[in-house]
Design an enzyme around this catalytic site. Structure first.
Site, short mmCIF file in Angstrom:
data_model
loop_
_atom_site.label_atom_id
_atom_site.label_comp_id
_atom_site.label_asym_id
_atom_site.label_seq_id
_atom_site.Cartn_x
_atom_site.Cartn_y
_atom_site.Cartn_z
N ASP A 210 0.82 -1.21 0.00
CA ASP A 210 0.00 0.00 0.00
C ASP A 210 0.86 1.26 0.00
O ASP A 210 0.59 2.22 -0.74
CB ASP A 210 -0.91 0.00 1.23
CG ASP A 210 -2.26 -0.63 0.94
OD1 ASP A 210 -2.49 -0.99 -0.22
OD2 ASP A 210 -3.07 -0.77 1.88
N ASP B 265 -8.61 -4.34 2.37
CA ASP B 265 -8.59 -3.66 3.66
C ASP B 265 -9.52 -4.32 4.67
O ASP B 265 -9.51 -3.95 5.85
CB ASP B 265 -9.00 -2.19 3.49
CG ASP B 265 -7.98 -1.42 2.67
OD1 ASP B 265 -6.79 -1.73 2.78
OD2 ASP B 265 -8.39 -0.52 1.91
#
Length: 354
Positions: free
Chosen positions: A194, A251
């Site tokens: 990320d 997520d």
């Protein structure tokens, strides 16, 4: 919209981890009684007592997942076309319908148990299915078809989120982290994934454009990729294209795998709800996700989009788990069966929770 996304994300993690724990409890009962000894294979795949195939993540698999995700992200960014998008659309619709059907079967068994258990013979000698499956299949297919056809309407997000949550619940049930070692490889790697694709990559290439954010928004196709939850923003101007809060499946699934691991550890260690690690891990995930939205609200990390602050989820989750572990390890002794030391010492135990 952020609050609704938070509720859906935390609810999905809680439901998926509890489902994984329930399957694991049935496995332990089968092992204890001797009836489930043949349900576990020698590799990373086996079947639960309910017949669901279980896949355990390995260290190599964790590394391969991050490499594959990066390659797929680049391919989608450069080669995403209408044809490629429709392939993804059909695949997600089929997977979503299948997952939603699996989710609805227990509800049908609970609501009409006498009818649900009856067998129905299929034509042309295709075998037989239960009445519950006959009931849920048309419903699941209808939801998938309605979403696929009307995916760009203002109400389509409801059906997309239904299918997405069903897929994530199924993943959390069937995919398992076998031990903390694998979790400590997978989550930091995804954290670095990320950070690179949201913060570093725009500085290196792309003229400040994040590949991850562009792909999530359809990369110029005016289509949202279905592998995310989206909720319309309830404040500001009327709902228009792009006025959505987004949260990617990763997520939710990745921290959810760790939460599910803590639930199985609590079951194996016979820890109470308040004395185990499951409740602390859920609180940690919820707090980390809340920190994510606070960071977005005050633009702590700029305007790079939702994936930029997924670090809040990982650090918030791991910090609370570590704090809980320290409290129990030093307060009750590290040799207690519910501590993280149990994960390493019992690595080769019959339960394979580690």
């Amino acid at each position: 919209s952020a609050l609704l996304l938070w509720v859906m994300a935390v609810g999905t993690v809680v439901a998926g981890s509890l489902w994984s724990g329930a399957d694991y409890a049935l496995e332990l009962k089968g092992l204890a009684s001797g009836s489930g000894q043949g349900s576990r294979g020698q590799g990373t795949e086996h079947r639960s007592e309910g017949g669901m195939e279980i896949l355990e993540v390995t260290t190599a698999g964790a590394l391969g997942f991050v490499v594959f995700s990066s390659l797929m992200l680049v391919l989608l960014y450069f080669f995403l076309s209408k044809v490629f998008f429709y392939i993804i659309l059909v695949g997600f619709s089929i997977a979503g319908a299948q997952a939603l059907g699996i989710m609805l079967v227990p509800f049908v068994h609970w609501s009409i148990p006498r009818v649900a258990c009856r067998n129905v013979n299929l034509p042309c000698g295709w075998g037989s299915v239960t009445a519950a499956e006959v009931v849920v299949v048309p419903v699941a297919l209808a939801v998938a078809v309605v979403w696929a056809v009307g995916r760009n309407t203002s109400w389509s997000w409801i059906f997309q989120d239904m299918l997405g949550i069903a897929v994530m619940l199924l993943v959390l049930r069937t995919l398992r982290l076998p031990n903390l070692k694998v979790a400590c490889v997978l989550l930091p790697l995804c954290f670095c994934y990320d950070i690179f694709w949201v913060f570093l990559q725009p500085l290196i290439i792309g003229d400040g454009e994040s590949v991850m954010v562009e792909v999530a928004g359809g990369a110029g196709l005016h289509e949202y990729l279905p592998m995310l939850l989206r909720v319309p923003r309830l404040s500001g101007p009327p709902i228009i294209r792009g006025a959505y809060s987004l949260l990617g499946f990763g997520d939710i699934i990745l921290p959810g795998l760790l939460v599910a691991l803590t639930r199985r550890l609590d079951i194996a260690g016979k820890s109470s709800w308040h004395g185990g690690y499951y409740v602390a891990s859920v609180m940690g995930y919820g707090a980390g996700l809340l920190l994510t939205y606070v960071a977005l609200m005050f633009s702590w990390f700029g305007d790079q989009g939702q994936p930029a602050v997924s670090l809040g989820m990982y650090w918030g989750l791991l910090a609370m788990i570590c704090l809980h572990c320290l409290q129990h390890s030093y307060g009750a002794g590290a040799a207690r069966s519910g501590s993280w030391g149990w994960i390493v010492r019992k690595r080769h135990s019959q339960y394979r929770c580690t």
